[in-house]
Write an enzyme that holds these catalytic residues in place. Structure first.
Site, mmCIF file in Angstrom:
data_model
loop_
_atom_site.group_PDB
_atom_site.id
_atom_site.type_symbol
_atom_site.label_atom_id
_atom_site.label_comp_id
_atom_site.label_asym_id
_atom_site.label_seq_id
_atom_site.Cartn_x
_atom_site.Cartn_y
_atom_site.Cartn_z
ATOM 1 N N SER A 115 0.713 -1.264 0.050
ATOM 2 C CA SER A 115 -0.005 0.032 0.099
ATOM 3 C C SER A 115 0.838 1.422 -0.075
ATOM 4 O O SER A 115 1.951 1.176 0.482
ATOM 5 C CB SER A 115 -0.687 0.043 1.332
ATOM 6 O OG SER A 115 -1.424 0.990 1.362
ATOM 7 N N TYR A 152 -2.305 -1.191 10.567
ATOM 8 C CA TYR A 152 -2.486 -1.500 9.123
ATOM 9 C C TYR A 152 -1.505 -1.660 8.386
ATOM 10 O O TYR A 152 -0.888 -2.349 7.791
ATOM 11 C CB TYR A 152 -3.855 -1.067 8.549
ATOM 12 C CG TYR A 152 -4.028 -1.356 7.245
ATOM 13 C CD1 TYR A 152 -4.080 -2.547 6.727
ATOM 14 C CD2 TYR A 152 -3.791 -0.273 6.270
ATOM 15 C CE1 TYR A 152 -4.163 -2.825 5.220
ATOM 16 C CE2 TYR A 152 -3.692 -0.477 4.941
ATOM 17 C CZ TYR A 152 -4.113 -1.652 4.405
ATOM 18 O OH TYR A 152 -3.989 -1.979 2.926
ATOM 19 N N LYS A 167 1.809 -3.727 6.426
ATOM 20 C CA LYS A 167 2.218 -4.134 5.226
ATOM 21 C C LYS A 167 3.730 -3.545 5.172
ATOM 22 O O LYS A 167 4.380 -4.457 4.457
ATOM 23 C CB LYS A 167 1.486 -2.835 4.503
ATOM 24 C CG LYS A 167 -0.008 -2.922 4.210
ATOM 25 C CD LYS A 167 -0.546 -4.209 3.349
ATOM 26 C CE LYS A 167 -1.784 -4.686 3.428
ATOM 27 N NZ LYS A 167 -1.830 -5.891 2.704
HETATM 28 P P1 NAD Z 1 -11.177 -7.005 0.638
HETATM 29 O O1 NAD Z 1 -11.532 -7.026 1.782
HETATM 30 O O2 NAD Z 1 -12.260 -6.735 -0.469
HETATM 31 O O3 NAD Z 1 -10.447 -8.411 0.146
HETATM 32 C C1 NAD Z 1 -9.654 -9.340 0.971
HETATM 33 C C2 NAD Z 1 -10.302 -10.738 0.800
HETATM 34 O O4 NAD Z 1 -9.566 -11.545 1.810
HETATM 35 C C3 NAD Z 1 -11.462 -11.029 1.293
HETATM 36 O O5 NAD Z 1 -12.392 -11.598 0.492
HETATM 37 C C4 NAD Z 1 -11.456 -11.602 2.595
HETATM 38 O O6 NAD Z 1 -12.473 -12.540 2.819
HETATM 39 C C5 NAD Z 1 -10.102 -12.354 2.428
HETATM 40 N N1 NAD Z 1 -9.312 -12.817 3.713
HETATM 41 C C6 NAD Z 1 -9.135 -11.732 4.788
HETATM 42 N N2 NAD Z 1 -8.408 -12.454 5.621
HETATM 43 C C7 NAD Z 1 -8.278 -13.792 5.239
HETATM 44 C C8 NAD Z 1 -7.555 -14.814 5.811
HETATM 45 N N3 NAD Z 1 -6.967 -14.955 6.724
HETATM 46 N N4 NAD Z 1 -7.710 -16.042 5.001
HETATM 47 C C9 NAD Z 1 -8.543 -16.086 3.900
HETATM 48 N N5 NAD Z 1 -9.133 -14.963 3.301
HETATM 49 C C10 NAD Z 1 -9.016 -13.607 3.960
HETATM 50 O O7 NAD Z 1 -9.929 -6.065 0.262
HETATM 51 P P2 NAD Z 1 -9.510 -5.281 -1.018
HETATM 52 O O8 NAD Z 1 -9.566 -4.039 -1.086
HETATM 53 O O9 NAD Z 1 -9.539 -6.431 -2.109
HETATM 54 O O10 NAD Z 1 -7.841 -5.464 -0.734
HETATM 55 C C11 NAD Z 1 -6.998 -6.502 -0.908
HETATM 56 C C12 NAD Z 1 -5.436 -6.456 -0.555
HETATM 57 O O11 NAD Z 1 -5.144 -5.286 -1.054
HETATM 58 C C13 NAD Z 1 -5.325 -6.314 1.082
HETATM 59 O O12 NAD Z 1 -4.454 -7.105 1.622
HETATM 60 C C14 NAD Z 1 -5.161 -4.737 1.530
HETATM 61 O O13 NAD Z 1 -4.679 -4.449 2.381
HETATM 62 C C15 NAD Z 1 -4.528 -4.309 0.055
HETATM 63 N N6 NAD Z 1 -4.795 -2.965 -0.225
HETATM 64 C C16 NAD Z 1 -6.170 -2.327 -0.513
HETATM 65 C C17 NAD Z 1 -6.290 -1.267 -0.779
HETATM 66 C C18 NAD Z 1 -7.529 -0.508 -0.793
HETATM 67 O O14 NAD Z 1 -7.742 0.682 -0.976
HETATM 68 N N7 NAD Z 1 -8.435 -1.563 -1.260
HETATM 69 C C19 NAD Z 1 -5.251 -0.276 -0.865
HETATM 70 C C20 NAD Z 1 -3.825 -0.613 -0.806
HETATM 71 C C21 NAD Z 1 -3.491 -1.971 -0.448
HETATM 72 N N1 UFG Z 2 -12.747 11.471 2.667
HETATM 73 C C1 UFG Z 2 -13.710 12.378 2.836
HETATM 74 N N2 UFG Z 2 -15.026 11.722 3.178
HETATM 75 C C2 UFG Z 2 -15.349 10.554 3.610
HETATM 76 C C3 UFG Z 2 -14.143 9.402 3.218
HETATM 77 C C4 UFG Z 2 -12.864 10.063 2.521
HETATM 78 O O1 UFG Z 2 -13.626 13.480 2.630
HETATM 79 O O2 UFG Z 2 -16.219 10.149 3.805
HETATM 80 C C5 UFG Z 2 -11.481 11.730 2.165
HETATM 81 C C6 UFG Z 2 -10.339 11.517 3.027
HETATM 82 O O3 UFG Z 2 -9.975 12.355 3.896
HETATM 83 C C7 UFG Z 2 -9.355 11.399 1.948
HETATM 84 C C8 UFG Z 2 -9.911 11.167 0.468
HETATM 85 O O4 UFG Z 2 -11.149 11.263 0.656
HETATM 86 O O5 UFG Z 2 -8.709 12.895 1.758
HETATM 87 C C9 UFG Z 2 -9.791 9.620 0.542
HETATM 88 O O6 UFG Z 2 -10.038 8.605 1.526
HETATM 89 P P1 UFG Z 2 -9.932 7.238 1.567
HETATM 90 O O7 UFG Z 2 -10.637 6.742 2.917
HETATM 91 O O8 UFG Z 2 -11.119 6.988 0.463
HETATM 92 O O9 UFG Z 2 -8.978 6.642 1.193
HETATM 93 P P2 UFG Z 2 -7.296 6.728 2.020
HETATM 94 O O10 UFG Z 2 -6.721 7.663 0.945
HETATM 95 O O11 UFG Z 2 -7.536 7.455 3.398
HETATM 96 O O12 UFG Z 2 -6.844 5.271 2.070
HETATM 97 C C10 UFG Z 2 -7.010 4.343 1.238
HETATM 98 C C11 UFG Z 2 -7.129 2.928 1.591
HETATM 99 C C12 UFG Z 2 -5.921 2.561 2.343
HETATM 100 C C13 UFG Z 2 -4.805 2.507 1.661
HETATM 101 C C14 UFG Z 2 -4.588 3.968 0.869
HETATM 102 C C15 UFG Z 2 -3.653 3.840 0.033
HETATM 103 O O13 UFG Z 2 -8.412 2.969 2.472
HETATM 104 O O14 UFG Z 2 -6.168 1.253 3.078
HETATM 105 O O15 UFG Z 2 -5.932 4.284 0.213
HETATM 106 O O16 UFG Z 2 -3.247 5.162 -0.666
HETATM 107 F F1 UFG Z 2 -3.673 2.114 2.190
#
Ligand code: NAD
Ligand code: UFG
Length: 332
Positions: free
Chosen positions: A124, A148, A152
């Protein structure tokens, strides 16, 4: 290749499974459905007209993971499974460290045991902490403000040390910026439980009038209009980035930012959504959200140079696809 996709039923994993299958790879999914629904597996099959092996297991379960490696020929692993809610991680740090770090170790251990040498990890942009934008892979990770983010950084560190000790082990650490949107079909996308934490799902629920108005967290940041700036990337661009990273994986550890390189403020995103979908999004400005940084966007030159990958879809496509999915999944 036969790719084991942990967390393949989740938001990023399910879209990546589609890209993998469309690129000719085979997919084995391991997911405990903690934050996803089994029906998504059927949707992946339907959209690709392909087969997927699905194991409902917890990837911290050493025996269950070993069984999958024993019973399948696996060429590589993409490890998405994990918890991802920043605020929750502050309240439940042990759950986060256990699930996110132990799962990485269990999988890496199985890879070494069964000679699986390709490992792609979901990292991330959070690991950059408060570095100066644009974030570049050459920057040292900084301490993050939440458990969190630490999970990572720790997982990256563990995989790097394993690769150093085992030269054949190839690792790609993919640092995602802010994935949004949905598959163009509108059949799969992001559907968080309860009230969304993230901006785009919140906006789509306001558009649907399920939520009254968006609360914008602060308008006094040193940004273009005072609201937070992020690098939003279409989920299908992110998915395709995984396939390219996997196909180009060579020995050693490779770190890539997956973003667009373009910063967008909250107000700019709201405006783009209104224009793309012809819907007004009511909002109010409230206090800053604790832990937020002003700006977060990527230097994307490394992925372009080394992988030939760039994000292709624009903000309007992200907003249209997010809205199409919201309409399709929540008809009422
Ligand atoms: P998500 O929650 O939609 O998907 C994660 C999946 O992993 C889910 O289907 C959940 O059921 C499964 N899971 C969780 N723990 C498990 C375990 N112990 N065993 C088996 N399955 C398990 O999340 P996502 O948005 O698809 O994110 C995927 C990955 O990317 C995560 O590692 C997250 O930290 C990382 N990531 C996400 C974002 C974002 O903004 N969505 C940004 C940066 C990194
Ligand atoms: N925001 C609002 N109102 C809301 C939600 C968000 O104003 O209801 C703003 C936040 O303050 C931020 C922007 O929108 O400025 C984006 O916020 P998000 O919560 O959508 O995303 P973040 O950048 O905080 O974090 C996301 C994921 C993290 C990941 C990160 C990587 O949630 O898991 O992106 O850049 F690590």
């Amino acid at each position: 290749m036969n790719i084991l996709v942990t967390g393949g039923v989740g938001y990023i994993g399910s879209h990546t499974c589609i890209s993998l299958l469309e690129s000719g790879h085979s997919v084995i999914i391991a997911d405990n459905l903690y934050n996803s629904k089994r029906e998504t597996v059927e949707k992946i099959k339907y959209l690709t007209n392909d087969n997927v092996d699905f194991y409902e297991i917890d990837v911290t379960d050493t025996q269950a993971v070993d069984d999958i490696f024993k019973n399948n020929i696996i060429d590589g692993v993409i490890h998405f499974a994990g918890f991802k809610a920043v605020g929750e991680s502050v309240k439940l740090p042990l759950n986060y460290y256990y699930n996110n770090v132990v799962s990485t170790m269990v999988l890496a251990d199985a890879c070494l045991k069964y000679n699986v040498n390709r490992f792609v990890f979901s990292s991330s942009a959070t690991v950059y902490g408060n570095n100066t934008v644009p974030f570049s892979e050459t920057m040292d990770p900084l301490p993050t403000t939440n458990p969190y983010g630490e999970t990572k950084s720790m997982s990256e560190r563990i995989l790097t040390d394993i690769a150093r000790a085992n030269p054949a082990f190839s690792v790609s650490l993919l640092r995602y910026f802010n994935p949004v949107g949905a598959h163009e079909s509108g059949l799969i996308g992001e559907s968080p439980n309860g009230i969304p934490n993230n901006l785009m799902p919140y906006v789509t629920q306001v558009a649907k009038r399920k939520l009254e108005k968006l609360r914008i967290f602060g308008n006094d940041y040193p940004t273009v209009d005072g609201t937070g700036v992020r690098d939003y990337i279409h989920i299908m661009d992110l998915a395709e980035g995984h396939v390219v990273a996997l196909n180009n994986l060579t020995e050693g550890v490779h770190i890539y930012n997956l973003g667009t390189g373009k910063g967008t403020s909250v107000l700019e995103l709201v405006k783009a959504f209104e224009v793309a979908n012809d819907i007004t999004i009511p909002y109010e400005i409230v206090d800053r959200r604790p832990g937020d940084i002003a700006s977060c966007y990527a230097d994307v030159s490394k992925a372009k140079q080394e992988l030939g990958w760039i994000a292709k879809r624009d903000l309007i496509a992200m907003c249209k696809d997010a809205w199409r999915f919201e309409i399709k999944i929540n008809k009422n």
